[in-house]
Motif scaffolding. Sequence first.
Motif, PDB file in Angstrom:
ATOM      1  N   ASP A 340      27.900  32.519  35.109  1.00  7.55           N
ATOM      2  CA  ASP A 340      28.575  32.851  33.851  1.00  7.55           C
ATOM      3  C   ASP A 340      27.595  33.134  32.711  1.00  7.55           C
ATOM      4  O   ASP A 340      28.019  33.426  31.595  1.00  7.55           O
ATOM      5  CB  ASP A 340      29.494  31.696  33.432  1.00  7.55           C
ATOM      6  CG  ASP A 340      30.666  31.510  34.381  1.00  7.55           C
ATOM      7  OD1 ASP A 340      31.093  32.506  34.993  1.00  7.55           O
ATOM      8  OD2 ASP A 340      31.135  30.362  34.521  1.00  7.55           O
ATOM      9  N   LYS A 342      25.483  35.618  32.019  1.00  8.10           N
ATOM     10  CA  LYS A 342      24.957  36.977  32.106  1.00  8.10           C
ATOM     11  C   LYS A 342      24.380  37.457  30.771  1.00  8.10           C
ATOM     12  O   LYS A 342      24.712  36.929  29.701  1.00  8.10           O
ATOM     13  CB  LYS A 342      26.045  37.925  32.594  1.00  8.10           C
ATOM     14  CG  LYS A 342      26.543  37.578  34.004  1.00  8.10           C
ATOM     15  CD  LYS A 342      27.338  38.696  34.615  1.00  8.10           C
ATOM     16  CE  LYS A 342      27.839  38.306  35.999  1.00  8.10           C
ATOM     17  NZ  LYS A 342      26.753  37.909  36.899  1.00  8.10           N
ATOM     18  N   ARG A 345      26.289  38.184  27.409  1.00  6.55           N
ATOM     19  CA  ARG A 345      26.823  37.109  26.576  1.00  6.55           C
ATOM     20  C   ARG A 345      25.938  36.834  25.354  1.00  6.55           C
ATOM     21  O   ARG A 345      26.331  36.109  24.451  1.00  6.55           O
ATOM     22  CB  ARG A 345      26.977  35.826  27.392  1.00  6.55           C
ATOM     23  CG  ARG A 345      28.051  35.906  28.460  1.00  6.55           C
ATOM     24  CD  ARG A 345      28.381  34.553  29.038  1.00  6.55           C
ATOM     25  NE  ARG A 345      28.859  33.625  28.001  1.00  6.55           N
ATOM     26  CZ  ARG A 345      29.284  32.398  28.266  1.00  6.55           C
ATOM     27  NH1 ARG A 345      29.267  31.940  29.508  1.00  6.55           N
ATOM     28  NH2 ARG A 345      29.699  31.612  27.297  1.00  6.55           N
TER      29      ARG A 345
END
Length: 374
Positions: A340, A342, A345
């Motif tokens: 999550d 990546k 973000r």
Amino acid sequence: MMEKTGKLAPLGFGFMRLPLTDADDPAAIDIDKCCELVDVFMDAGFTYFDSARGYHNGKSEWALKKALVERYPRDSFQLATKLPAWLASNADHARAMFDKSLRECGVDYFDYYLLHNLGESLTPPFEEYGLWEFCAQKKAEGKIRNFGFSIHDNAEELEKVLDAHPDVDFVQLQINYVDWESDIIQSRRCFEVCQERGLPVVIMEPVKGGTLVRLPDAVADILRAAEPGAPIASWALRFAGSLPNVIAVLSGMNTPEMVAENAAIMRDGVPLTEGEYAVIDAARAALAALPGVPCTDCRYCMKGCPEGVHINTIMQSLNIYDQMGDAYRAQENYNWNTGDGKASRCIQCGACESVCPQHIAIVSELERAAELFE
């Protein structure tokens, strides 16, 4: 210098990059071609097969049943597979994966069974779902012969897992000559942790997902000059196979020629000499000298990141892309290991850059990674 073993460790067949009937569908495994690969491998005298519940969108274990289990006596091969707790929604779901793997593989027991891909944020679900105790029970029932885990993380994280669970039979580690002295992968130190505890090792990624067969000319020429005519892959496979206390050196193979070449290297080759280690040192140095992101994996950048971006893994993917010229492997590393966190973000707050000892322009590198990999 590593202690010589007299011969190379055995080759293992990783069932994770199999031939497909549809290149865009990882589950579309070409069983006829798989049968041919298994036959070449077994005919060469090797017997260790490695799978996992999630490989090929859940079809790798089925392929093993069709190509191997239904065609060879059970006592003629060793079968390994893995339980990925991070794919499970709860404890019951995670535990059900074990019985599903037995059914998919068509066997009554596993020679080697692993908790799959531990390290940092991936480790807690294995504890929360009680999978250590669950697998100990399955081993007591005879459904697991050897129990261990795989880990893609540094030596400190490996030691944490082993301190909490010292009774494992083996560990699966990412080891190759490029990652041997890596500040990020820490192959050597992880291997030494296992040796200090008397734990045998299964080696994964000995050719770094194929990257060490597709080396930049500046690096490959060093190996070619030292041993003209030898397959480039032989240096990577023999490096891994020269290490002591190794159960198997895994290779994800997808053509009969690849299986035959790798089998010949590991069957007929000998451990590396001092001079050959020096050649590998020179190749590693030449690779390190190529332009890249000077990340040392200190992870200071990650401690204050408000979005939990996996900056170290992203920098590693960029270096695979830049230094090795291997877009496929860089993408694979990114997909597997960023989770999550990546690059997209990133909110460009700059907290990472303010603490980076190497003064890397992290924000711009994350922008580049998002464009390349997402």
